[in-house]
Design a protein around this motif. Structure first.
Motif, short mmCIF file in Angstrom:
data_model
loop_
_atom_site.label_atom_id
_atom_site.label_comp_id
_atom_site.label_asym_id
_atom_site.label_seq_id
_atom_site.Cartn_x
_atom_site.Cartn_y
_atom_site.Cartn_z
N GLY A 1 34.62 58.36 29.34
CA GLY A 1 34.02 57.22 30.02
C GLY A 1 34.93 56.00 30.05
N GLN A 2 35.91 55.97 29.15
CA GLN A 2 36.85 54.84 29.11
C GLN A 2 37.99 55.01 30.13
OE1 GLN A 2 38.31 54.24 25.13
NE2 GLN A 2 36.32 54.67 24.24
N LEU A 3 38.18 56.22 30.60
CA LEU A 3 39.28 56.49 31.53
C LEU A 3 38.90 56.11 32.96
CD1 LEU A 3 40.31 60.02 30.21
CD2 LEU A 3 41.48 57.85 29.80
N PRO A 4 39.87 55.73 33.77
CA PRO A 4 39.59 55.46 35.18
C PRO A 4 39.01 56.71 35.85
CG PRO A 4 41.74 54.60 34.59
CD PRO A 4 41.27 55.43 33.42
N LYS A 5 38.06 56.50 36.75
CA LYS A 5 37.41 57.60 37.45
C LYS A 5 37.23 57.27 38.91
CE LYS A 5 34.62 59.21 33.60
NZ LYS A 5 34.83 60.57 33.32
N MET A 6 37.09 58.31 39.70
CA MET A 6 36.90 58.13 41.14
C MET A 6 35.63 57.33 41.44
SD MET A 6 39.48 59.37 42.71
CE MET A 6 38.80 59.17 44.33
N GLU A 7 34.58 57.51 40.64
CA GLU A 7 33.31 56.82 40.95
C GLU A 7 33.29 55.35 40.56
OE1 GLU A 7 31.96 59.06 37.06
OE2 GLU A 7 33.18 59.61 38.77
N TYR A 8 34.26 54.91 39.73
CA TYR A 8 34.32 53.50 39.35
C TYR A 8 35.09 52.72 40.42
CZ TYR A 8 33.30 55.23 34.59
OH TYR A 8 32.75 55.84 33.49
N ASP A 9 34.71 51.47 40.62
CA ASP A 9 35.47 50.66 41.57
C ASP A 9 36.86 50.37 40.99
OD1 ASP A 9 35.52 47.85 40.30
OD2 ASP A 9 33.39 48.37 40.25
N MET A 10 37.78 49.95 41.85
CA MET A 10 39.17 49.78 41.44
C MET A 10 39.32 48.75 40.32
SD MET A 10 42.16 51.08 41.79
CE MET A 10 42.05 52.08 43.26
N GLU A 11 38.57 47.65 40.38
CA GLU A 11 38.67 46.63 39.34
C GLU A 11 38.26 47.19 37.98
OE1 GLU A 11 37.10 42.12 38.25
OE2 GLU A 11 36.33 43.12 40.03
N THR A 12 37.19 47.95 37.93
CA THR A 12 36.75 48.58 36.68
C THR A 12 37.81 49.55 36.18
OG1 THR A 12 34.43 48.35 37.29
CG2 THR A 12 34.94 49.99 35.61
N ASN B 1 40.67 47.56 34.68
CA ASN B 1 40.27 46.99 33.39
C ASN B 1 40.23 48.06 32.31
OD1 ASN B 1 40.07 44.38 34.40
ND2 ASN B 1 37.90 44.55 34.83
N ASN B 2 39.71 49.24 32.63
CA ASN B 2 39.68 50.34 31.66
C ASN B 2 41.09 50.74 31.25
OD1 ASN B 2 36.91 50.38 31.75
ND2 ASN B 2 36.75 52.33 32.83
N LEU B 3 41.98 50.80 32.21
CA LEU B 3 43.36 51.17 31.91
C LEU B 3 44.03 50.13 31.01
CD1 LEU B 3 45.54 53.26 32.36
CD2 LEU B 3 46.21 52.03 34.44
N LYS B 4 43.80 48.85 31.29
CA LYS B 4 44.35 47.79 30.43
C LYS B 4 43.83 47.91 29.01
CE LYS B 4 45.27 44.07 33.70
NZ LYS B 4 44.87 42.74 34.16
N GLN B 5 42.53 48.20 28.86
CA GLN B 5 41.94 48.31 27.53
C GLN B 5 42.52 49.49 26.76
OE1 GLN B 5 39.91 45.93 26.11
NE2 GLN B 5 40.51 47.07 24.30
N ILE B 6 42.74 50.60 27.45
CA ILE B 6 43.36 51.76 26.79
C ILE B 6 44.76 51.39 26.29
CG2 ILE B 6 44.35 54.05 27.22
CD1 ILE B 6 41.95 54.51 29.13
#
Length: 129
Positions: free
Chosen positions: A67-78, A81-86
């Motif tokens: 759930g922390q990883l970027p996914k197709m269903e998340y918008d680009m901003e989310t 942000n997830n990638l930065k947090q990782i």
């Protein structure tokens, strides 16, 4: 690799990621690259977030990590942000105490703080020249 995949998806003038866009982009090579990148990094993220002696990961644990990883269903901003947090979490695991993106943030750090400049990816210790 994930950042490159996101950038590739974002370059599409009509679709990138998100609730609606995922249905168009998931089957493209760009969408498949994001999925493959996530699978490749999952083992690393598991290793960084697991404490010694903790035991095996449950399906719930794996789901939380995914759930922390970027996914197709998340918008680009989310996704960004997830990638930065990782990145920040990974850096902390390797002894980095802060991540800064500008002079004001860097100047606010106490002397001796180990930090990473998120613009360059370089690691520093405040007080070094």
């Amino acid at each position: 690799r994930i950042d490159t995949a996101l950038g590739s998806l974002q370059s599409n003038p009509f679709f990138d990621t998100g609730t609606f866009d995922q249905y168009f982009m998931a089957k493209t090579n760009k969408g498949k690259e994001l999925d493959a990148s996530n699978k490749a990094i999952l083992a690393t993220v598991k290793r960084l977030t697991r404490t010694p002696g903790e035991g095996a990961f449950s399906n719930l644990d794996v789901g939380l990590l995914e759930g922390q990883l970027p996914k197709m269903e998340y918008d680009m901003e989310t996704n960004r942000n997830n990638l930065k947090q990782i990145l920040v979490d990974a850096l902390y695991a390797y002894g980095v105490q802060a991540a800064v993106s500008n002079k004001k943030e860097r100047d606010a750090l106490p002397p001796g703080t180990t930090y990473v400049d998120t613009n360059t990816g370089m690691r520093y210790q405040k007080g070094e020249k």
